[in-house]
Design a protein around this motif. Structure first.
Motif, short mmCIF file in Angstrom:
data_model
loop_
_atom_site.label_atom_id
_atom_site.label_comp_id
_atom_site.label_asym_id
_atom_site.label_seq_id
_atom_site.Cartn_x
_atom_site.Cartn_y
_atom_site.Cartn_z
N ASN A 63 -2.43 10.28 4.28
CA ASN A 63 -3.34 9.15 4.03
C ASN A 63 -3.13 8.56 2.64
O ASN A 63 -3.15 7.34 2.46
CB ASN A 63 -4.79 9.60 4.18
CG ASN A 63 -5.27 9.52 5.62
OD1 ASN A 63 -4.69 8.79 6.42
ND2 ASN A 63 -6.32 10.26 5.94
N VAL A 64 -2.93 9.44 1.66
CA VAL A 64 -2.70 8.96 0.29
C VAL A 64 -1.40 8.16 0.24
O VAL A 64 -1.34 7.07 -0.35
CB VAL A 64 -2.67 10.15 -0.70
CG1 VAL A 64 -2.18 9.71 -2.06
CG2 VAL A 64 -4.05 10.78 -0.81
N ILE A 65 -0.35 8.69 0.84
CA ILE A 65 0.95 7.99 0.84
C ILE A 65 0.83 6.67 1.59
O ILE A 65 1.37 5.65 1.13
CB ILE A 65 2.03 8.90 1.45
CG1 ILE A 65 2.31 10.06 0.51
CG2 ILE A 65 3.31 8.12 1.72
CD1 ILE A 65 3.23 11.12 1.09
N ARG A 66 0.11 6.66 2.71
CA ARG A 66 -0.06 5.41 3.47
C ARG A 66 -0.80 4.37 2.63
O ARG A 66 -0.44 3.19 2.61
CB ARG A 66 -0.83 5.69 4.76
CG ARG A 66 -0.86 4.46 5.68
CD ARG A 66 -1.64 4.70 6.94
NE ARG A 66 -3.07 4.58 6.56
CZ ARG A 66 -4.04 5.23 7.17
NH1 ARG A 66 -3.79 6.07 8.14
NH2 ARG A 66 -5.28 5.07 6.78
N THR A 67 -1.83 4.82 1.91
CA THR A 67 -2.59 3.90 1.06
C THR A 67 -1.71 3.35 -0.07
O THR A 67 -1.76 2.15 -0.37
CB THR A 67 -3.82 4.62 0.47
OG1 THR A 67 -4.59 5.16 1.54
CG2 THR A 67 -4.67 3.69 -0.36
N ILE A 68 -0.91 4.20 -0.67
CA ILE A 68 -0.02 3.76 -1.75
C ILE A 68 0.98 2.74 -1.23
O ILE A 68 1.21 1.68 -1.84
CB ILE A 68 0.69 4.97 -2.39
CG1 ILE A 68 -0.31 5.81 -3.17
CG2 ILE A 68 1.83 4.52 -3.30
CD1 ILE A 68 0.24 7.14 -3.66
N VAL A 69 1.59 3.01 -0.09
CA VAL A 69 2.57 2.09 0.48
C VAL A 69 1.91 0.77 0.87
O VAL A 69 2.47 -0.31 0.65
CB VAL A 69 3.27 2.75 1.70
CG1 VAL A 69 4.09 1.75 2.48
CG2 VAL A 69 4.13 3.92 1.25
N LYS A 70 0.71 0.85 1.43
CA LYS A 70 -0.02 -0.36 1.82
C LYS A 70 -0.31 -1.23 0.60
O LYS A 70 -0.12 -2.46 0.63
CB LYS A 70 -1.32 0.05 2.51
CG LYS A 70 -2.08 -1.05 3.16
CD LYS A 70 -3.29 -0.47 3.88
CE LYS A 70 -4.14 -1.53 4.54
NZ LYS A 70 -5.32 -0.96 5.19
N ASN A 71 -0.77 -0.60 -0.49
CA ASN A 71 -1.05 -1.35 -1.71
C ASN A 71 0.22 -1.95 -2.30
O ASN A 71 0.22 -3.07 -2.81
CB ASN A 71 -1.75 -0.46 -2.74
CG ASN A 71 -3.19 -0.18 -2.37
OD1 ASN A 71 -3.80 -0.95 -1.63
ND2 ASN A 71 -3.73 0.92 -2.87
N LYS A 72 1.31 -1.19 -2.25
CA LYS A 72 2.59 -1.71 -2.77
C LYS A 72 3.04 -2.91 -1.95
O LYS A 72 3.52 -3.90 -2.52
CB LYS A 72 3.64 -0.61 -2.74
CG LYS A 72 4.96 -1.05 -3.30
CD LYS A 72 5.68 0.09 -3.95
CE LYS A 72 7.02 -0.35 -4.43
NZ LYS A 72 7.05 -0.55 -5.84
#
Length: 107
Positions: free
Chosen positions: A18-27
């Motif tokens: 979830n953290v990685i998905r959120t980071i990628v989404k924000n990027k």
């Protein structure tokens, strides 16, 4: 005990995903915003270039009009505007170096 370790490991993987998905989404959002900014800057530069060309054309036409109205180059070169502070008021026909007529009020 090993079952508990597997459960904790699965939970950590889920949270990490979830953290990685959120980071990628924000990027991705940030990259999309940068793309839109660049696109707008390109449009702005195109508008500036068109404006520059239009101003040059306008100035060229004004120059042609001035040149067509002037009879000779000498006439253009002889035109002199009065300097500021020279004492000559360009809006009046009175030269301050000439004596005033009798009976006029002083300034």
């Amino acid at each position: 005990m090993q079952d508990m370790l597997y459960v904790v490991l699965i939970v950590l993987i889920a949270v990490g995903a979830n953290v990685i998905r959120t980071i990628v989404k924000n990027k991705n959002k940030r990259l999309e915003l940068q793309y839109n900014i660049l696109k707008d800057e390109i449009k702005l530069e195109e508008i500036k270039q068109k404006n520059y060309l239009l101003e040059n054309e306008k100035l060229r036409l004004e120059l042609q009009q001035i040149q067509s109205n002037a009879s000779t180059k000498d006439e253009l070169l002889d035109f002199k505007q009065p300097r500021l502070g020279s004492g000559i008021d360009p809006l009046s026909n009175v030269d301050p170096s000439q004596p005033k007529e009798a009976g006029t009020k002083p300034d």
